[in-house]
Write an enzyme that holds these catalytic residues in place. Structure first.
Site, short mmCIF file in Angstrom:
data_model
loop_
_atom_site.label_atom_id
_atom_site.label_comp_id
_atom_site.label_asym_id
_atom_site.label_seq_id
_atom_site.Cartn_x
_atom_site.Cartn_y
_atom_site.Cartn_z
N ARG A 39 -14.69 6.39 -4.56
CA ARG A 39 -13.60 6.74 -5.49
C ARG A 39 -13.41 5.68 -6.57
O ARG A 39 -12.77 5.91 -7.58
CB ARG A 39 -12.29 6.91 -4.71
CG ARG A 39 -12.09 8.33 -4.19
CD ARG A 39 -10.87 8.41 -3.34
NE ARG A 39 -11.03 7.50 -2.19
CZ ARG A 39 -10.08 7.25 -1.29
NH1 ARG A 39 -8.91 7.80 -1.40
NH2 ARG A 39 -10.31 6.43 -0.29
N CYS A 72 -17.99 -0.22 3.15
CA CYS A 72 -17.80 -0.58 4.56
C CYS A 72 -18.50 0.41 5.48
O CYS A 72 -19.24 0.02 6.39
CB CYS A 72 -16.31 -0.66 4.91
SG CYS A 72 -15.49 -2.07 4.13
N GLU A 97 -13.44 0.63 14.04
CA GLU A 97 -13.96 1.94 13.65
C GLU A 97 -14.80 2.54 14.78
O GLU A 97 -15.61 1.84 15.39
CB GLU A 97 -14.82 1.82 12.39
CG GLU A 97 -14.07 1.32 11.17
CD GLU A 97 -13.00 2.30 10.67
OE1 GLU A 97 -13.06 3.49 11.07
OE2 GLU A 97 -12.12 1.88 9.90
N1 PCA Z 1 -13.44 -2.79 2.06
C1 PCA Z 1 -14.18 -1.73 1.41
C2 PCA Z 1 -15.46 -2.37 0.96
C3 PCA Z 1 -15.25 -3.85 1.05
C4 PCA Z 1 -14.02 -4.00 1.83
O1 PCA Z 1 -13.54 -5.07 2.23
C5 PCA Z 1 -14.33 -0.48 2.26
O2 PCA Z 1 -13.45 -0.19 3.10
O3 PCA Z 1 -15.30 0.26 2.11
#
Ligand code: PCA
Length: 197
Positions: free
Chosen positions: A91, A144, A81
């Site tokens: 959501r 996340c 990211e």
């Molecule tokens: N993915 C989620 C939260 C925990 C995870 O593994 C996210 O992309 O926010």
């Protein structure tokens, strides 16, 4: 040379899943990769608890690098990211049943922070290792992103390298419905990522 520490985290399963590839892959990493001793942590998929859990561990083990891993079902590759944003807009409920809508992660804090990991080098290293990888410009607005933003805010102005990598489903979670990577591929990708830092 002093040992360097890298804290790497994965999440527990959420959204009705029985498994989360992020923590499965973290568990499968060796204790040492490249120049780093690896410290592993499982993080609850909870707006209330996630960032505090990781910040407490980071204050204890004082890592040079923090990489958080999470599941992004539907993605075709391993995706570092670029940015964390100051927004909670869920959501689905988190594992505590919380579903915040359109509120900041931290009141009166900046709109966003860029990851301080070398994202381009990481993408190149993962592709070189034979696993599909591309940059992502949105970590979403769920737990996340919350964790990425909170860590970048907490350690802003320090020389800690901090970032987030989303990984796809495992084949056993999704069958042919969505793209997936095997656990071995995800572990290979994370190892290559760490070696690139
Ligand atoms: N993915 C989620 C939260 C925990 C995870 O593994 C996210 O992309 O926010």
């Amino acid at each position: 040379m002093a040992e360097k520490t890298l804290l790497i985290t994965g999440f527990d399963p959420f959204g009705g899943e029985k498994i989360n590839p992020s923590y499965e892959a973290v568990k499968g990493l060796p204790e040492r990769v490249g120049k780093y001793n690896i410290v592993k942590l499982c993080v609850p998929t909870s707006f209330e608890k996630a960032s505090g859990t990781v910040i407490a561990k980071a204050e204890e083990c004082e890592p040079e690098v923090i990489i958080c891993i999470g599941q992004a079902g539907g993605r075709k590759g391993v995706t570092p990211e670029v940015i964390g944003i100051n927004l909670r807009d869920a959501r689905i409920p988190d594992n505590d049943g919380a579903m915040p809508k359109n509120v900041p992660v931290i009141e009166n804090a900046p709109a966003a922070y860029f990851s301080t990991l070398p994202v381009d080098d990481i993408v190149e290293a993962i592709n070189q290792a034979g696993v599909p990888s591309f940059k992502s410009y949105s970590a979403g607005a769920f737990v996340c992103n919350d964790l990425l933003y909170s860590l970048l805010h907490r350690f802003d102005g320090t020389d800690k390298k901090i970032g987030f990598i989303h990984v796809p489903y495992l084949p056993q979670q999704t069958g042919d419905k969505h793209p997936s990577l095997t656990l071995e591929q995800i572990i290979t990708a994370l190892t290559a990522a760490i070696e690139a830092i």
